[in-house]
Design a protein around this motif. Structure first.
Motif, mmCIF file in Angstrom:
data_model
loop_
_atom_site.group_PDB
_atom_site.id
_atom_site.type_symbol
_atom_site.label_atom_id
_atom_site.label_comp_id
_atom_site.label_asym_id
_atom_site.label_seq_id
_atom_site.Cartn_x
_atom_site.Cartn_y
_atom_site.Cartn_z
ATOM 1 N N PRO A 1 8.501 8.539 -2.780
ATOM 2 C CA PRO A 1 7.468 9.571 -2.600
ATOM 3 C C PRO A 1 7.958 10.776 -1.800
ATOM 4 O O PRO A 1 7.595 11.918 -2.110
ATOM 5 C CB PRO A 1 6.351 8.824 -1.865
ATOM 6 N N CYS B 1 14.041 2.754 -1.231
ATOM 7 C CA CYS B 1 12.768 3.063 -0.598
ATOM 8 C C CYS B 1 12.734 4.545 -0.231
ATOM 9 O O CYS B 1 13.727 5.080 0.283
ATOM 10 C CB CYS B 1 12.561 2.211 0.654
ATOM 11 N N GLU C 1 10.460 1.495 -6.752
ATOM 12 C CA GLU C 1 10.424 1.420 -5.290
ATOM 13 C C GLU C 1 10.523 -0.047 -4.876
ATOM 14 O O GLU C 1 9.801 -0.912 -5.385
ATOM 15 C CB GLU C 1 9.113 2.037 -4.792
ATOM 16 N N TYR D 1 6.337 1.772 6.624
ATOM 17 C CA TYR D 1 6.189 1.578 5.178
ATOM 18 C C TYR D 1 7.472 0.968 4.606
ATOM 19 O O TYR D 1 7.428 0.041 3.794
ATOM 20 C CB TYR D 1 5.888 2.926 4.517
ATOM 21 N N THR E 1 0.845 -1.191 0.000
ATOM 22 C CA THR E 1 0.000 0.000 0.000
ATOM 23 C C THR E 1 0.879 1.240 0.000
ATOM 24 O O THR E 1 1.760 1.380 0.854
ATOM 25 C CB THR E 1 -0.912 0.011 1.239
ATOM 26 N N PRO E 2 0.681 2.148 -0.949
ATOM 27 C CA PRO E 2 1.507 3.371 -0.987
ATOM 28 C C PRO E 2 1.305 4.199 0.276
ATOM 29 O O PRO E 2 0.269 4.100 0.942
ATOM 30 C CB PRO E 2 0.990 4.113 -2.231
ATOM 31 N N VAL F 1 8.167 -2.429 2.391
ATOM 32 C CA VAL F 1 8.889 -2.428 1.114
ATOM 33 C C VAL F 1 10.027 -3.445 1.143
ATOM 34 O O VAL F 1 10.324 -4.108 0.144
ATOM 35 C CB VAL F 1 9.416 -1.013 0.789
#
Length: 294
Positions: free
Chosen positions: A61, A58, A82, A153, A11-12, A157
């Motif tokens: 964004p 990673c 990513e 996050y 999930t972004p 990743v």
């Protein structure tokens, strides 16, 4: 290039949370203005992003948001995905934009990318070490203040899984709670009554406590700092009749990369490792003006 390290869908990150992180970082760095970048002519320029060591990438964004906050028209062309594993010397991206903005966004953008790539790279090493065992690698709440969502996050990743996010999304009973209620079973009953909709994790320190937690019922049991023989006995108890492996076992405490495979080999379901996010070693990156080397 190789495929991303994490094969499951990730999930972004929340764009609003990324924007908040970036605004805070740029305010901290720029203050009333970048007095050094102001010396540069503010014409168009280009830059390239170089990774100086093997890593799992990673944080794209956050990197992008730093540069777009200062130059909404900046063009960023990534050469890697990513979560992709890269070798030392890889040019990760090229940028085209205003020279002053490229320079002013450099440090904040690299701070995010190097930190989150470090977390993802470390996580991937642990995930690789337990490959084939069925054991999941979990993070903890031992994160950098203000960057918990970003670091968690990065764990995903890197192929790991998230433990509870904070103190609000799961109940976790430890020795202090057991002491207050008098027993594991009584603490579990109180937790179920107070928060029936939340996952319940119970930490045990002895095999007797393990049996009590299994009998009372919960969503996961954490065996903390068990030696190898006791850990194997715990797995045998949890996976044997009448419990039949219905409640997953998690190991925490004194876990390092050299020993994680042996722990997974004992048959535990999860291993939580604070060092994924606590012992941060940033990946060596640099952003240089000009065209990338041929």
């Amino acid at each position: 290039m190789t495929a991303p390290v994490a094969t499951r869908s990730i999930t972004p990150p929340d764009p609003a949370a990324v924007a908040e992180d970036v605004a805070r970082a740029l305010a901290e760095d720029l203050g009333s203005g970048d007095v050094t970048a102001a010396l540069l002519p503010d014409g168009p320029d280009r830059a390239y992003l170089l990774c100086k060591e093997a890593a799992v990438v990673c944080g794209r964004p956050w990197f992008d948001a730093c540069h777009r906050a200062l130059d909404p028209q900046v063009r960023i062309d990534w050469t890697v995905a990513e979560g992709e594993r890269v070798a030392a010397g890889t040019v990760l991206a090229t940028l085209e934009g205003r020279a002053r903005a490229l320079v002013s966004a450099e440090r904040a953008s690299l701070n995010f990318l190097q930190t989150l790539s470090g977390t993802a790279t470390t996580t991937a090493a642990y995930v690789d070490a337990v490959a084939g065992t069925g054991t999941r690698i979990l993070d903890t709440r031992k994160t950098l203040p203000g960057l918990r969502a970003a670091q968690k996050y990065a764990v995903r990743v890197g192929g790991g899984h998230n433990h509870r996010i904070g103190l609000f999304d799961a109940v976790m009973l430890k020795e202090n709670h057991v002491r207050a209620f008098g027993s594991i079973a009584d603490a579990i009953r109180a937790a179920r009554a107070a928060q029936p909709g939340l996952p319940l994790i119970v930490e045990v320190e002895t095999l007797d406590q393990l049996r009590e937690a299994l009998a009372a019922g919960c969503d996961r049991i954490l065996v903390d700092d068990f030696d190898a023989a006791t850990r194997r006995t715990a797995v045998s108890i949890a996976h044997g009749a009448p419990f039949d492996g219905r409640i997953p076992l998690e190991v925490s405490g004194s876990v390092d990369l050299a020993g994680v495979r042996a722990i997974a080999g004992d048959g535990v379901d999860c291993i939580s490792i604070g060092g994924l996010t606590k012992h941060v070693r940033a990946i060596d990156l640099s952003l240089k003006l000009g065209p990338p080397p041929r």
